[in-house]
Design an enzyme around this catalytic site. Sequence first.
Site, PDB file in Angstrom:
ATOM      1  N   CYS A 177       0.840  -1.198   0.000  1.00 30.41           N
ATOM      2  CA  CYS A 177       0.000   0.000   0.000  1.00 30.41           C
ATOM      3  C   CYS A 177       0.876   1.250   0.000  1.00 30.41           C
ATOM      4  O   CYS A 177       1.393   1.664   1.041  1.00 30.41           O
ATOM      5  CB  CYS A 177      -0.946   0.012   1.194  1.00 30.41           C
ATOM      6  SG  CYS A 177      -2.018   1.464   1.205  1.00 30.41           S
TER       7      CYS A 177
ATOM      8  N   CYS B  42      -0.260   4.124   2.381  1.00 26.86           N
ATOM      9  CA  CYS B  42       0.057   3.864   3.786  1.00 26.86           C
ATOM     10  C   CYS B  42       1.564   3.958   4.034  1.00 26.86           C
ATOM     11  O   CYS B  42       1.998   4.482   5.066  1.00 26.86           O
ATOM     12  CB  CYS B  42      -0.479   2.501   4.223  1.00 26.86           C
ATOM     13  SG  CYS B  42      -2.295   2.429   4.260  1.00 26.86           S
TER      14      CYS B  42
END
Length: 173
Positions: free
Chosen positions: A131, A134
Site C-alpha cells: 500500500c 500507507c
Amino acid sequence: MSLKDFAGTLPDFAKDVRLNVGSLLNEPQLSDQRKFGLFLACAHATGHKPLVDAAEAECAPKLSAEAANAARAAAAVMAMNNVYYRFTHLAGNEEYARMPAKLRMNVIGQPGIEKVDFELFSLAVSAMNGCGRCIDAHEAVLKGAGVSADIIQTSVRIGAVMTAVATVHSALN
C-alpha cells in the site's frame, strides 16, 4: 521453535533467506522492542501459522505484553487499512480518496507503546501489503519524529524477509 531454527528448515535454494533471518535477528541498530515487535507484526501479517507460532515463541521472552499486542494490532489494522487505502489510491475515481474511511482504527492513536515503534510496525506491514499511500503516511510520521532512513529501511527489510520465509515454507509444506 526459534525464528532462526524455523528459517533453518528452509531448503538450500532459500539459503539467502535463511542467512537474512540470522542477520536481522542480530541487527544492532534496533532496540529489542522494535526488532522483535517487527518480527512479530510481520509474521502475523504473512498469515502463515507456523511462522506466526515461531515468532510468538521467539518474541515472548523479549517483548512486554503491551508491545506484543501492539505488534499484533499493527498487523491486524494494516490488513484492513492497506486494502482500503490501496483501493482509494488505485481507483480511477478520485472521489473515493476524499470520502471518510468510516473504519475503526483507534489503535493507531493509542497503540499502548511508543507511537514511533507502532509506526515502524505499521510501515513494515504496509510495505508487505503493497500500500503506497500507507507507506508514505507512516514514513512521513517516522521522518517527522526523527527516525533515520537506516532504521526505516531495516524495518522494511524485516518485512521482506518474513514474507520470503512464509512464501517458501508454505510452498513446501
